[in-house]
Design an enzyme around this catalytic site. Sequence first.
Site, PDB file in Angstrom:
ATOM      1  N   PRO A 169     -18.558 -52.541  24.438  1.00 21.83           N
ATOM      2  CA  PRO A 169     -17.528 -53.577  24.402  1.00 21.83           C
ATOM      3  C   PRO A 169     -17.102 -53.474  23.286  1.00 21.83           C
ATOM      4  CG  PRO A 169     -19.001 -54.967  23.667  1.00 21.83           C
ATOM      5  CD  PRO A 169     -19.822 -54.312  23.880  1.00 21.83           C
ATOM      6  N   CYS A 183      10.134 -37.759  12.722  1.00 18.63           N
ATOM      7  CA  CYS A 183      10.896 -37.086  13.418  1.00 18.63           C
ATOM      8  C   CYS A 183      10.441 -36.314  14.774  1.00 18.63           C
ATOM      9  CB  CYS A 183      10.670 -35.061  12.090  1.00 18.63           C
ATOM     10  SG  CYS A 183      11.549 -36.037  10.922  1.00 18.63           S
ATOM     11  N   ARG A 239     -11.929 -52.879  22.637  1.00 18.67           N
ATOM     12  CA  ARG A 239     -11.242 -52.912  22.696  1.00 18.67           C
ATOM     13  C   ARG A 239     -10.922 -54.978  22.304  1.00 18.67           C
ATOM     14  NH1 ARG A 239      -6.911 -50.299  24.814  1.00 18.67           N
ATOM     15  NH2 ARG A 239      -7.949 -49.346  25.840  1.00 18.67           N
TER      16      ARG A 239
END
Length: 430
Positions: free
Chosen positions: A286, A355, A288
């Site tokens: 595991p 940008c 996340r």
Amino acid sequence: MIPSVLPGQPQLHYRDQALYLEDRRLSDLAREHGTPLYVYSQASMLQALAAYQRGFAGRRVQICYAMKANSSLAVLQLFAQNGCGFDIVSGGELQRVLAAGGDPAKVIFSGVGKSRAEMRQALEAGIGCFNVESEAELEVLSEVAQAMGLRAPISIRVNPNVDAKTHPYISTGLKGNKFGIAHERTLDTYRRAAQLPGLRIVGIDCHIGSQITEETPYLDAMDRLLDLVQAIEAAGIATIHHIDFGGGLGIDYNGDTPPAADALWSRLLAKLDARGYGDRLLMIEPGRSLVGNAGVCLTEVLYLKPGEQKNFCVVDAAMNDLPRPAMYQAYHAIVPLDAAAKAPEQVYDVVGPICESGDWLGKDRSLAVAAGDMLAVLSTGAYCSSMGSTYNTRARPAEVLVDGAQAHLIRAREGISDIFRCERLIPPKP
């Protein structure tokens, strides 16, 4: 409008209209450390880990944290101290594990492109297992290990052709993905592995994707993996000592409803028992689900820019700090640190200073904000800081770990001189 429930983050709450993580007011941390700033909850990480540990109570299981999700040394240290091993995908990640006090014997090395140098490094460290992802890798790993007078412990990562029903960039278990060895090639690949003198077969591995919110893909993958275990052992090729089911369990970003880790594994273990493999050593990876909802990214509103088609809320965090929206069109809730609205609510795209038109953190968000206000981008503990860059020569943010009322600086803010420290000017012309 301030949500009454903040998505997925049990340690995040408003108190007297100020946003707190555990017992620390986030505006205080923003003033102390500047923005952008990552702040993580230790209690949230340990609660997420505890759900897995409850689900595996009484079983032989090694939880290997998939550290690519968040590789900050203090985060690795926390998981190592609570019994975790680590799933790594590079030699650099192995060095991080060792620097954080992790046990190399609890390390599994995944990834499709391991170099010979990385293989040697891992063998010297004494890692627990290589998850081999191609037939060519088998040959090279055997050669490297044999030259060192060793036998590399291996499992083969199977690509079971199971649809995890997630974003295509984070799907890993379909035929069109680069990961693993095709299900129909697995038996022959194990036969070849058993013949190679530098290898020692110890397990089998499968990982089908990330941010999975349904249990059906896991159940389907388990059936396909156990079919292979049965076939490998029936053919007398090898004994499979451990079965690695990977990771990928999702979290709540925006009303997502993944199964709880303990509930999911109770169903998977029932299937494992029914098929007669409940006594095997299990490994899972595991990432996340352990750290994602433990983190917030704090950012300051620089400008409000009205437009004919869109209103823009320009903040000082950007796609280099928090790349998931630009990469995956991912949703992260965005809320103010101060819930006492001082401005009229409007709909904004929340964007950064870079940008690029892809530099956005949230689109069409209703916010009551003014320049100088602070916002929190939620559920940013996974695949945010770890995927960050210095694009536009922007220094990477500081990171803080909160433990109750205590706050520990775990990563100092990068300086511009740090960014170009390894660069060199060419000699001047005579």
